[in-house]
Enzyme design. Structure first.
Site, PDB file in Angstrom:
ATOM      1  CG  ASN A   9      -1.658   1.398   1.364  1.00 29.49           C
ATOM      2  OD1 ASN A   9      -1.734   2.289   0.425  1.00 29.49           O
ATOM      3  ND2 ASN A   9      -2.304   1.527   2.771  1.00 29.49           N
ATOM      4  CD1 TRP A  10       3.438   0.985  -3.071  1.00 30.49           C
ATOM      5  CD2 TRP A  10       3.371   2.038  -4.949  1.00 30.49           C
ATOM      6  NE1 TRP A  10       3.883   0.274  -3.975  1.00 30.49           N
ATOM      7  CE2 TRP A  10       3.953   1.001  -4.946  1.00 30.49           C
ATOM      8  CE3 TRP A  10       3.260   2.935  -5.983  1.00 30.49           C
ATOM      9  CZ2 TRP A  10       4.400   0.443  -6.513  1.00 30.49           C
ATOM     10  CZ3 TRP A  10       3.823   2.769  -7.165  1.00 30.49           C
ATOM     11  CH2 TRP A  10       4.456   1.561  -7.253  1.00 30.49           C
ATOM     12  CE  LYS A  11      -0.291   3.411   4.832  1.00 30.12           C
ATOM     13  NZ  LYS A  11       0.087   3.457   6.143  1.00 30.12           N
ATOM     14  CG  HIS A  98      -5.994   1.893   5.445  1.00 31.27           C
ATOM     15  ND1 HIS A  98      -5.538   2.996   6.197  1.00 31.27           N
ATOM     16  CD2 HIS A  98      -4.848   0.993   5.217  1.00 31.27           C
ATOM     17  CE1 HIS A  98      -4.065   2.666   6.505  1.00 31.27           C
ATOM     18  NE2 HIS A  98      -3.719   1.599   6.100  1.00 31.27           N
ATOM     19  CD  GLU A 100      -3.076   5.573   6.647  1.00 29.16           C
ATOM     20  OE1 GLU A 100      -2.926   5.634   5.573  1.00 29.16           O
ATOM     21  OE2 GLU A 100      -2.283   5.176   7.328  1.00 29.16           O
ATOM     22  CD  GLU A 170      -3.365  -2.309   7.677  1.00 31.15           C
ATOM     23  OE1 GLU A 170      -2.145  -2.532   7.009  1.00 31.15           O
ATOM     24  OE2 GLU A 170      -3.979  -1.457   7.176  1.00 31.15           O
ATOM     25  N   GLY A 176       2.457   2.521  10.634  1.00 33.52           N
ATOM     26  CA  GLY A 176       3.478   3.809  10.602  1.00 33.52           C
ATOM     27  C   GLY A 176       4.207   4.208  11.765  1.00 33.52           C
ATOM     28  CB  SER A 216       5.322  -1.042  12.117  1.00 33.45           C
ATOM     29  OG  SER A 216       4.915   0.097  12.168  1.00 33.45           O
ATOM     30  N   GLY A 237       3.047  -1.019   4.383  1.00 37.72           N
ATOM     31  CA  GLY A 237       2.831   0.398   3.910  1.00 37.72           C
ATOM     32  C   GLY A 237       4.248   0.870   3.465  1.00 37.72           C
ATOM     33  N   GLY A 238       4.901   1.496   4.614  1.00 40.52           N
ATOM     34  CA  GLY A 238       6.152   2.179   4.450  1.00 40.52           C
ATOM     35  C   GLY A 238       7.224   1.437   3.776  1.00 40.52           C
TER      36      GLY A 238
HETATM   37  P1  PGA Z   1       2.781   0.764   7.619  1.00 45.09           P
HETATM   38  O1  PGA Z   1       1.249   0.633   6.915  1.00 45.09           O
HETATM   39  O2  PGA Z   1       3.525  -0.644   7.136  1.00 45.09           O
HETATM   40  O3  PGA Z   1       3.522   1.898   7.224  1.00 45.09           O
HETATM   41  O4  PGA Z   1       2.693   0.525   9.113  1.00 45.09           O
HETATM   42  C1  PGA Z   1       0.686  -0.296   6.795  1.00 45.09           C
HETATM   43  C2  PGA Z   1      -0.863   0.099   6.181  1.00 45.09           C
HETATM   44  O5  PGA Z   1      -1.037   1.092   6.613  1.00 45.09           O
HETATM   45  O6  PGA Z   1      -1.390  -0.698   5.459  1.00 45.09           O
END
Ligand code: PGA
Length: 253
Positions: A9-11, A98, A100, A170, A176, A216, A237-238
């Site tokens: 997930n590149w956001k 998600h 967010e 998650e 993050g 993470s 994500g990251g």
């Molecule tokens: P993260 O994000 O790996 O940066 O913690 C995961 C996600 O939000 O899908």
């Protein structure tokens, strides 16, 4: 045998050129280094979907997904992107619910439920996210929260619909933050999710549905997370923004 999936997930990161570069690096590494039984999903911003879709076209190991879809079929919803549009540029997956989206954009379980249904009706595989906040965990309410997210957003589905869904657990406190859930915490919640599905839909379906861990997850901790019986991969994500790190995660089974 459940499908193993690692989704990146590149956001809201990378411009178009950077996205194409990242996607082609991942594709080359995955083609050379990754076994056939693992599905890799690249989930770039909307603007990159078509271009990356063209780039990976025909590749069996790497698929495309979107980060969100609208809760409406079509019409006067300025700025929204529909499930049908996403499907039409070659995506197979879409993230729904998600944290967010839930927190920053105030999407509740009923909106998430609508999105899941629309995704399915346009043949997209929803990656349904659930997770508790730190407060909820500290107050011992984490199982209850996950249960209500499943109940309210997913459990109206028929068996043959739920069969097509991928779940991502998650924990919000892990996204993050660098604070990964321990392998024990991940397995405990994944097992709880699977048991909850089993009670409602039966053992066969519960044993078929992939449950990914997200929060993470990185090249260092992926192995011990993926080693758990009920963890079928990750939503990253990251660490999905660096091709080497992401590919190393994909190779962590
Ligand atoms: P993260 O994000 O790996 O940066 O913690 C995961 C996600 O939000 O899908």
């Amino acid at each position: 045998m459940r499908k193993k999936i690692v989704a990146g997930n590149w956001k809201m990161n990378t411009d178009f050129k950077g996205g194409l570069k990242l996607a082609s690096e991942v594709m080359n590494m995955v083609n050379d280094e990754v076994m056939d039984d693992i599905q890799v999903v690249l989930i770039p911003p909307f603007t990159h979907l078509f271009g990356i879709g063209q780039l990976i076209k025909g590749n069996k190991k790497v698929s495309l997904g979107a980060q969100n879809c609208a809760a409406h079929i079509s019409g006067a919803y300025t700025g929204e992107v529909s499930a049908e549009m996403i499907r039409s540029v070659g995506a197979d997956y879409v993230i729904v619910g998600h944290s967010e989206r839930r927190h920053l954009f105030k999407e509740d379980n009923s909106v998430v439920e609508e999105k899941v249904k629309l995704a399915l009706s346009y043949s997209l595989i929803p990656i349904f996210c659930c997770g508790e906040s730190l407060d909820e965990r500290n107050n011992g309410r984490h199982f209850q929260i996950i249960n209500s997210q499943l109940e309210e957003a997913l459990f109206e589905l028929e068996k043959d619909e739920l069969l097509k869904v991928v779940i991502a657990y998650e924990p919000v406190w892990a996204i993050g933050t660098g604070k990964t859930a321990s392998p024990y915490q991940a397995q405990e919640m994944h097992h709880f999710i699977r048991t909850t599905i089993k009670e409602k839909y039966g053992e066969d379906l519960a044993n078929t549905i992939p449950i990914l861990y997200g929060g993470s997850c990185n090249a260092k901790n992926a192995k011990e997370l993926f080693a758990n019986a009920d963890v079928d991969g990750g939503l990253i994500g990251g660490a999905s923004l660096k091709s080497r790190d992401f590919t190393d995660i994909v190779k962590s089974f």
